[in-house]
Design a protein around this motif. Structure first.
Motif, PDB file in Angstrom:
ATOM      1  N   ASN A 291     -10.462  -4.149 -15.405  1.00  0.00           N
ATOM      2  CA  ASN A 291     -10.389  -3.220 -16.534  1.00  0.00           C
ATOM      3  C   ASN A 291     -11.099  -3.770 -17.768  1.00  0.00           C
ATOM      4  O   ASN A 291     -10.541  -3.800 -18.855  1.00  0.00           O
ATOM      5  N   SER A 292     -12.316  -4.199 -17.566  1.00  0.00           N
ATOM      6  CA  SER A 292     -13.047  -4.816 -18.672  1.00  0.00           C
ATOM      7  C   SER A 292     -14.499  -4.380 -18.670  1.00  0.00           C
ATOM      8  O   SER A 292     -15.038  -3.964 -17.657  1.00  0.00           O
ATOM      9  N   VAL A 294     -18.172  -5.895 -19.357  1.00  0.00           N
ATOM     10  CA  VAL A 294     -18.800  -7.217 -19.418  1.00  0.00           C
ATOM     11  C   VAL A 294     -20.312  -7.044 -19.590  1.00  0.00           C
ATOM     12  O   VAL A 294     -20.978  -6.460 -18.745  1.00  0.00           O
TER      13      VAL A 294
ATOM     14  N   ALA B 284     -21.541  -3.590 -18.019  1.00  0.00           N
ATOM     15  CA  ALA B 284     -20.889  -3.302 -16.738  1.00  0.00           C
ATOM     16  C   ALA B 284     -19.414  -3.020 -16.980  1.00  0.00           C
ATOM     17  O   ALA B 284     -18.782  -3.642 -17.826  1.00  0.00           O
ATOM     18  N   PHE B 285     -18.862  -2.071 -16.216  1.00  0.00           N
ATOM     19  CA  PHE B 285     -17.435  -1.791 -16.304  1.00  0.00           C
ATOM     20  C   PHE B 285     -16.775  -2.138 -14.982  1.00  0.00           C
ATOM     21  O   PHE B 285     -17.142  -1.620 -13.934  1.00  0.00           O
ATOM     22  N   LEU B 286     -15.803  -3.047 -15.033  1.00  0.00           N
ATOM     23  CA  LEU B 286     -15.070  -3.435 -13.836  1.00  0.00           C
ATOM     24  C   LEU B 286     -13.675  -2.838 -13.948  1.00  0.00           C
ATOM     25  O   LEU B 286     -12.926  -3.176 -14.865  1.00  0.00           O
ATOM     26  N   GLY B 287     -13.342  -1.937 -13.041  1.00  0.00           N
ATOM     27  CA  GLY B 287     -12.116  -1.145 -13.143  1.00  0.00           C
ATOM     28  C   GLY B 287     -10.840  -1.917 -12.833  1.00  0.00           C
ATOM     29  O   GLY B 287     -10.870  -3.096 -12.477  1.00  0.00           O
ATOM     30  N   ARG B 288      -9.718  -1.192 -12.971  1.00  0.00           N
ATOM     31  CA  ARG B 288      -8.392  -1.804 -12.808  1.00  0.00           C
ATOM     32  C   ARG B 288      -8.192  -2.470 -11.461  1.00  0.00           C
ATOM     33  O   ARG B 288      -7.547  -3.494 -11.339  1.00  0.00           O
ATOM     34  N   SER B 290     -10.662  -3.288  -9.332  1.00  0.00           N
ATOM     35  CA  SER B 290     -11.898  -3.867  -8.809  1.00  0.00           C
ATOM     36  C   SER B 290     -11.670  -5.325  -8.432  1.00  0.00           C
ATOM     37  O   SER B 290     -10.767  -5.982  -8.946  1.00  0.00           O
ATOM     38  N   VAL B 292     -14.381  -8.476  -7.934  1.00  0.00           N
ATOM     39  CA  VAL B 292     -15.771  -8.923  -7.874  1.00  0.00           C
ATOM     40  C   VAL B 292     -15.780 -10.443  -7.855  1.00  0.00           C
ATOM     41  O   VAL B 292     -15.178 -11.079  -8.716  1.00  0.00           O
ATOM     42  N   CYS B 301     -23.411  -0.996 -14.490  1.00  0.00           N
ATOM     43  CA  CYS B 301     -22.679  -1.078 -13.209  1.00  0.00           C
ATOM     44  C   CYS B 301     -21.256  -0.582 -13.436  1.00  0.00           C
ATOM     45  O   CYS B 301     -20.627  -0.951 -14.420  1.00  0.00           O
ATOM     46  N   VAL B 302     -20.762   0.211 -12.495  1.00  0.00           N
ATOM     47  CA  VAL B 302     -19.353   0.614 -12.565  1.00  0.00           C
ATOM     48  C   VAL B 302     -18.724   0.240 -11.234  1.00  0.00           C
ATOM     49  O   VAL B 302     -19.115   0.749 -10.183  1.00  0.00           O
TER      50      VAL B 302
END
Lengths: 371, 400
Positions: A291-292, A294, B284-288, B290, B292, B301-302
């Motif tokens: 949820n960030s 970057v 880039a958005f890294l979801g709840r 996710s 990686v 990037c999503v």
């Protein structure tokens, strides 16, 4: 193609932004992991085909000048027109005292000769500290179609209310009442984006100057409301004014909402920021990023949760960054942990350090601090 | 205005061994490493080395490459005096011809080079990933008083027969050149990077053009002919990271090298930046949910699903429940819900439908290999594309 000229006001000192404005103006505060706040309004203008933009400046504007440069980022480095920086009192002896502008009409009077030379028939006035991705071309066309004297963008979804202007709208979105800084806000929050003709603008500037009136909202919208046809353009999308540290924090966290992210990411109306030439971000094995947001050029080996990370940030092994906003080139060393923190550029949180702000009172750390 | 040194970048090749990836674009325009294209490496090396005049020779499918290079501004090569110039084949009073070979491409642009009246010309390829200071190579060329300097690197003896091999004397003067020799006499491989003294090069290009039997190629004709005439030719030894990404396997390898700390490909190093033209997407958005790990991500990037050991390029997306491992998602590629991508290259703007399965882990079998989905391919939900297979946008599936 476009008959619209842009004027951006960038002179307000917002002491509520504390550490964030120690070295910069509100317009050049970093936002959303890679932007400066003013990128939004410049991009809105660019996306509407506006090629000529003047920025009225006052105060600590060095970082803003560094950022906007010659306007190349927004295709505003032109042979004719393009981006013009209008430092205080460019041509008016009366305003050379070095004091702040008291209002938009006073600021405009200070650049009267610039306004006279505008080659477009219409002007859009806007603040530099509004985060919004709005089709200004539609606002302009609505203005032309309605035959209004002034069209003001306003929203029914407001979060910030202090020192704000509110409208009550009647038939055909006519502004029937203007309230300046009301105790109990109601109606539509004015986002201080105004479209009007160059001719009317010059007339208003001259009238106000002659009567020593300084404010657009109290002296024009309110004071001349019965003489002018003023209409609202209702906008329901993202619109964030940033006037306090808490607001900055909350609006930064809003970017983690996929709906807001998609609005900013809209490929048809891209928000352009100065290129950082960073390499992609590396996320190491055994790290955890959720949820960030970057940005590029980061090296993440630890944990990042509910945070906004700007370019070139290092989060070392065992470190944890939660609910925070971390500006460019800041380092969070091994096993350090931070929560509810806004860390400015080039901050170092030493190994094992622990810093906690509160959701209602995020902790801001000044540029270049070592903690 | 006179320049001491200019660069000529050979970017006209089709790159047929990249198959579906170069059906519609020239090889140098192929995306690399999340936010770059292959051509960013030689162009950035030029600007970092202080070479401000670059001719880019294009021929095959130049649209993508031309629009990418544009004014040259991302590499600081938008100059009034010099800068980057696209040089396509052209029609002249006596007729028109395509570039017949690498040497002919430069022969046809002798007029361009003469405009700058350079002492030295650096000849580069558009298909190598490396960081190299050409200024240092030119300095070595000047010190030796050479007619031609060829960059070389030591390769394992077992692989030497795949390269153009240089034999040298004790002072690194080139004594012999053999193209892909069965029994190599040396393990110094040519990197396809040359510095020529322009007056010599000009003379050899004209002679080569007058030889009806020549293939008009640097490696096959110009270099052997200069050696044969006893010109002073020296080897310039290079020891850093260098990879020819002309095949699907080597392209995949080089991308993976970005993730491997010991590979020598360090794009974080700040004193020799690689520049590129980027999109204006948010970070880039890294979801709840996710996950990686050991991957690179970049703007736009999503990720809602998982990625491991992968390169996720600009505006690529991995939806919920989808997984990507040991793969490259090129810009704008989307992996829909529940799809699985393993050991694959997914081309620009390709869409992998829900629950589709693309590629497979190595199983030790002979037939295993990297799986490739071409640009703009719309892979339907549930589709299975086996290891070592390719699919292009007309949905034609072929074994590699």
């Amino acid at each position: 193609m476009n008959g619209l000229h842009g004027i951006i006001f960038s002179y307000e000192k917002e002491s509520g932004l504390r550490e964030l404005v120690e070295h910069r103006m509100p317009a050049s505060i970093p936002y959303g992991g890679r932007y400066r706040v003013i990128d939004f309004m410049l991009s809105n203008m660019q996306n509407a085909g506006v090629t000529d933009v003047g920025i009225i400046l006052h105060g600590n504007y060095q970082s803003l000048l560094d950022h906007v440069g010659n306007g190349k980022t927004w295709d505003m480095s032109r042979k004719y027109g393009g981006l013009r920086i209008l430092p205080p009192f460019a041509d008016n002896r009366k305003y050379r005292s070095g004091e702040e502008f008291e209002g938009k009409m006073q600021a405009l009077a200070g650049v009267r000769s610039y306004l006279q030379e505008i080659r477009q028939d219409y002007v859009v006035l806007a603040d530099s500290d509004l985060i919004i991705n709005i089709p200004l071309s539609d606002v302009y066309e609505t203005h032309l179609a309605s035959g209004a004297d002034i069209t003001c963008v306003c929203t029914p979804n407001y979060k910030q209310t202090e020192n704000a202007t509110f409208f009550q709208l009647g038939e055909d979105n006519k502004v029937v009442k203007t309230l300046c800084s009301p105790k109990k806000p109601e109606g539509y929050h004015c986002l201080e984006i105004y479209v009007l003709s160059k001719e009317l603008l010059l007339k208003l500037v001259d009238e106000c100057e002659a009567e020593e009136k300084v404010s657009f909202r109290s002296d024009v919208l309110n004071g001349m409301g019965d003489k002018l046809d003023i209409r609202g353009y209702v906008w329901t999308g993202l619109a964030a004014q940033i006037r306090t540290l808490k607001e900055y924090y909350d609006r930064s966290m809003d970017m983690l909402d996929p709906k807001v992210y998609r609005e900013v990411a809209n490929a048809a109306r891209p928000i352009r920021a100065k290129e950082d030439d960073e390499t992609p971000t590396y996320i190491a094995p055994d790290s955890k990023v959720t949820n960030s947001l970057v940005a590029d050029g980061c090296n993440i080996e630890g944990t990042v949760e509910n945070s906004v990370i700007f370019p070139g940030v290092t989060v070392a092994r065992g470190a944890a960054v939660k609910n925070s906003v971390i500006f460019k080139n800041t380092t969070v060393e091994e096993n350090a942990s931070i929560s509810y923190v806004i860390a400015d550029k080039n901050v170092t949180i030493r190994r094992g350090g622990k810093l906690n702000g509160h959701e209602n009172y995020p902790m801001a750390i000044s540029k270049n601090s070592v903690i | 205005m006179k320049k001491e040194c200019i660069a000529m970048l050979l970017a006209g090749g089709q790159g047929s061994r990249l198959y579906v990836l170069t059906e519609n674009m020239a090889k140098p325009a192929v995306p690399f490493g999340g936010k770059f294209r292959i051509i960013d490496f030689p162009l950035s090396n030029c600007t970092n080395a202080g070479i401000d005049t670059v001719g880019v020779l294009t021929q095959y499918r130049p649209l993508e490459l031309n629009s990418y290079i544009g004014s040259g501004q991302p590499w600081d090569l938008d100059r009034d005096d010099g800068g980057v110039h696209i040089l396509p084949p052209y029609q002249s009073a006596t007729g028109a011809s395509w570039y017949k070979g690498t040497a002919n491409a430069i022969y046809q642009n002798i007029g361009f080079v003469d405009m700058y009246d350079p002492d030295y010309v650096v000849v580069l390829s558009g298909d190598h990933i490396y960081k190299m200071d050409y200024a240092d190579m030119v300095a070595a060329h000047k010190r030796a008083g050479a007619a031609c300097t060829i960059a070389v690197m030591e390769v394992p003896w077992s692989e030497a027969s795949r390269f153009g091999i240089m034999s040298v004397d004790g002072e690194d003067n080139i004594t012999e050149f053999a193209e892909k020799p069965k029994e190599p006499k040396s393990n110094l491989a040519s990197m396809g990077i040359y510095v020529f003294s322009w007056s010599k090069m000009r003379e050899y290009l004209i002679n080569d053009e007058n030889d009806p039997n020549s293939e008009n190629d640097f490696g096959k004709n110009i270099i052997p002919s200069m050696l044969g005439k006893g010109e002073k030719m020296i080897a310039y030894r290079f020891a850093g990271y260098w990879k020819d990404v002309g095949t699907l396997d080597s392209l995949w390898d080089a991308n993976m090298d970005m993730l491997a700390t010991g590979s020598g490909l360090d794009l974080f190093e700040r004193n020799w930046p690689i520049y590129g033209r980027s999109t204006s997407a948010p970070p880039a958005f890294l979801g709840r949910d996710s996950r990686v790990e050991h991957s690179v991500v970049t703007r736009g990037c999503v990720v809602e699903g998982s990625a491991e050991n992968s390169v996720l390029s600009e505006n690529s997306a991995i939806e919920e429940g989808a997984s990507v491992e040991y793969s490259i998602l090129m810009p704008g590629a989307v992996v829909k819900k529940g799809a699985q991508v393993s050991y694959a290259i997914i081309g620009e703007d390709a869409v992998i439908g829900e629950n589709a399965v693309i590629g497979a882990k190595p199983d030790g079998s002979e037939g295993w290999g990297i799986t490739v989905v071409g640009p703009e391919t719309d892979v339907s939900a549930g589709y299975k594309l086996a290891a070592n297979h390719m699919l292009n946008k007309t949905l034609k599936e072929v074994a590699r």
